[in-house]
Design a protein around this motif. Structure first.
Motif, mmCIF file in Angstrom:
data_model
loop_
_atom_site.group_PDB
_atom_site.id
_atom_site.type_symbol
_atom_site.label_atom_id
_atom_site.label_comp_id
_atom_site.label_asym_id
_atom_site.label_seq_id
_atom_site.Cartn_x
_atom_site.Cartn_y
_atom_site.Cartn_z
ATOM 1 N N ARG A 41 0.815 -1.221 0.000
ATOM 2 C CA ARG A 41 0.000 0.000 0.000
ATOM 3 C C ARG A 41 0.847 1.269 0.000
ATOM 4 N N LEU A 42 1.930 1.237 -0.757
ATOM 5 C CA LEU A 42 2.779 2.417 -0.872
ATOM 6 C C LEU A 42 2.206 3.368 -1.922
ATOM 7 N N THR A 43 2.538 4.636 -1.790
ATOM 8 C CA THR A 43 2.135 5.620 -2.798
ATOM 9 C C THR A 43 3.023 5.423 -4.036
ATOM 10 N N PRO A 44 2.587 5.918 -5.200
ATOM 11 C CA PRO A 44 3.440 5.821 -6.392
ATOM 12 C C PRO A 44 4.835 6.418 -6.168
ATOM 13 N N ALA A 45 4.909 7.546 -5.455
ATOM 14 C CA ALA A 45 6.225 8.166 -5.194
ATOM 15 C C ALA A 45 7.088 7.243 -4.342
ATOM 16 N N ASP A 46 6.475 6.597 -3.327
ATOM 17 C CA ASP A 46 7.225 5.664 -2.486
ATOM 18 C C ASP A 46 7.692 4.454 -3.287
ATOM 19 N N ILE A 47 6.823 3.968 -4.192
ATOM 20 C CA ILE A 47 7.217 2.812 -5.015
ATOM 21 C C ILE A 47 8.385 3.196 -5.917
ATOM 22 N N ASP A 48 8.373 4.421 -6.431
ATOM 23 C CA ASP A 48 9.518 4.892 -7.232
ATOM 24 C C ASP A 48 10.797 4.873 -6.402
ATOM 25 N N ASP A 49 10.698 5.326 -5.143
ATOM 26 C CA ASP A 49 11.876 5.314 -4.257
ATOM 27 C C ASP A 49 12.356 3.885 -4.017
ATOM 28 N N VAL A 50 11.407 2.985 -3.769
ATOM 29 C CA VAL A 50 11.757 1.576 -3.558
ATOM 30 C C VAL A 50 12.451 1.033 -4.804
ATOM 31 N N GLY A 51 11.894 1.338 -5.974
ATOM 32 C CA GLY A 51 12.491 0.866 -7.223
ATOM 33 C C GLY A 51 13.919 1.352 -7.393
ATOM 34 N N GLN A 52 14.151 2.632 -7.074
ATOM 35 C CA GLN A 52 15.517 3.165 -7.172
ATOM 36 C C GLN A 52 16.468 2.390 -6.270
ATOM 37 N N GLY A 53 15.997 2.092 -5.051
ATOM 38 C CA GLY A 53 16.828 1.323 -4.118
ATOM 39 C C GLY A 53 17.136 -0.069 -4.644
ATOM 40 N N VAL A 54 16.120 -0.717 -5.228
ATOM 41 C CA VAL A 54 16.312 -2.075 -5.762
ATOM 42 C C VAL A 54 17.313 -2.053 -6.910
ATOM 43 N N TRP A 55 17.161 -1.099 -7.837
ATOM 44 C CA TRP A 55 18.070 -1.060 -8.987
ATOM 45 C C TRP A 55 19.496 -0.728 -8.564
ATOM 46 N N LEU A 56 19.646 0.159 -7.570
ATOM 47 C CA LEU A 56 20.997 0.464 -7.074
ATOM 48 C C LEU A 56 21.650 -0.769 -6.464
ATOM 49 N N ARG A 57 20.866 -1.534 -5.685
ATOM 50 C CA ARG A 57 21.413 -2.744 -5.078
ATOM 51 C C ARG A 57 21.743 -3.787 -6.144
ATOM 52 N N LEU A 58 20.913 -3.827 -7.192
ATOM 53 C CA LEU A 58 21.190 -4.794 -8.258
ATOM 54 C C LEU A 58 22.481 -4.447 -8.989
ATOM 55 N N THR A 77 12.507 -10.321 -3.354
ATOM 56 C CA THR A 77 12.940 -10.282 -1.957
ATOM 57 C C THR A 77 13.536 -8.921 -1.608
ATOM 58 N N THR A 78 14.380 -8.390 -2.489
ATOM 59 C CA THR A 78 14.998 -7.084 -2.241
ATOM 60 C C THR A 78 13.937 -5.988 -2.212
ATOM 61 N N THR A 79 12.926 -6.098 -3.075
ATOM 62 C CA THR A 79 11.842 -5.112 -3.081
ATOM 63 C C THR A 79 11.100 -5.132 -1.757
ATOM 64 N N GLN A 80 10.812 -6.318 -1.245
ATOM 65 C CA GLN A 80 10.123 -6.412 0.046
ATOM 66 C C GLN A 80 10.948 -5.755 1.152
ATOM 67 N N ARG A 81 12.242 -6.001 1.143
ATOM 68 C CA ARG A 81 13.102 -5.406 2.179
ATOM 69 C C ARG A 81 13.111 -3.887 2.069
ATOM 70 N N GLU A 82 13.132 -3.389 0.817
ATOM 71 C CA GLU A 82 13.105 -1.935 0.615
ATOM 72 C C GLU A 82 11.767 -1.348 1.063
ATOM 73 N N CYS A 83 10.669 -2.053 0.782
ATOM 74 C CA CYS A 83 9.346 -1.578 1.231
ATOM 75 C C CYS A 83 9.304 -1.521 2.752
ATOM 76 N N PHE A 84 9.771 -2.577 3.385
ATOM 77 C CA PHE A 84 9.738 -2.632 4.843
ATOM 78 C C PHE A 84 10.622 -1.540 5.441
ATOM 79 N N ARG A 85 11.812 -1.329 4.818
ATOM 80 C CA ARG A 85 12.717 -0.288 5.316
ATOM 81 C C ARG A 85 12.061 1.082 5.217
#
Length: 199
Positions: A41-58, A77-85
């Motif tokens: 239930r993240l906002t689109p802006a939050d999902i964008d932030d999560v995506g940036q974190g996932v791609w950086l880690r990748l 799995t990395t996306t879930q961790r970023e969402c939780f963080r």
């Protein structure tokens, strides 16, 4: 689909510095990240932030990824961790032990999201093999809410009485596409095995 040679090839090319392969990986798996973000239930802006974190880690971990075919699970799995963080940082969840949270939630949710993503990819591929007329008809019927028949009739110059039969023919063509036929064969094989086991 799990050992998709296309994914393995893309990962290997991206590790070798192929920007086109990296862009294709991002395009292929961005919907998976969005699906998990919506589940949290993240906002689109939050999902964008999560995506940036996932791609950086990748970018950091891609060269050391032991099994390129496991990339979808790693992303989930990395996306879930970023969402939780992100949620924890915003104080939107009660503080819990992160290891306990991962053990309780991640494997099931990650597996489910990867399977959904793979199924959607197969359906999109099959849908793309249909004629443009079938694509338009099915898209209008499956909209939420569905397009009224009189509007479909007007837009496609199709008599209202022939919309149902045309829809049935388009769905049959969709079922016969190689991608969906392969899924049906796999299901039939698995069903046969489980029936044999029960006897």
């Amino acid at each position: 689909m799990r050992d998709d040679p296309v994914v393995v090839a893309l990962v290997n090319r991206a590790v070798d510095g192929d920007k086109g392969a990296w862009d294709e990986l991002v395009e292929r798996y961005a919907p998976l990240i969005w699906g998990i973000g919506r589940r949290y239930r993240l906002t689109p802006a939050d999902i964008d932030d999560v995506g940036q974190g996932v791609w950086l880690r990748l970018i950091e971990h891609l060269p050391t990824l032991r099994e390129p075919a496991a990339l979808p699970g790693w992303i989930a799995t990395t996306t879930q961790r970023e969402c939780f963080r992100l949620l924890r940082a915003a104080s939107r969840v009660d503080p819990v032990d992160p290891a306990e949270q991962r053990d309780a939630v991640e494997p099931a949710v990650a597996e489910e999201e990867v399977l959904r993503h793979e199924q959607r990819t197969i359906v999109r591929s099959a849908f793309g093999q249909l004629s443009q007329r079938c694509q338009l008809l099915l898209a209008m019927i499956t909209k939420d809410p569905p397009t009224p028949y009189d509007e479909i009739s007007r837009q496609l110059a199709m008599p209202v009485g022939s919309i149902g039969p045309n829809r049935a023919r388009c769905l049959e063509r969709l079922r016969r596409t190689p991608a969906l036929a392969g899924l049906a064969d796999d299901s039939g094989t698995n069903t046969g095995k489980s029936t044999g086991t029960r006897r």
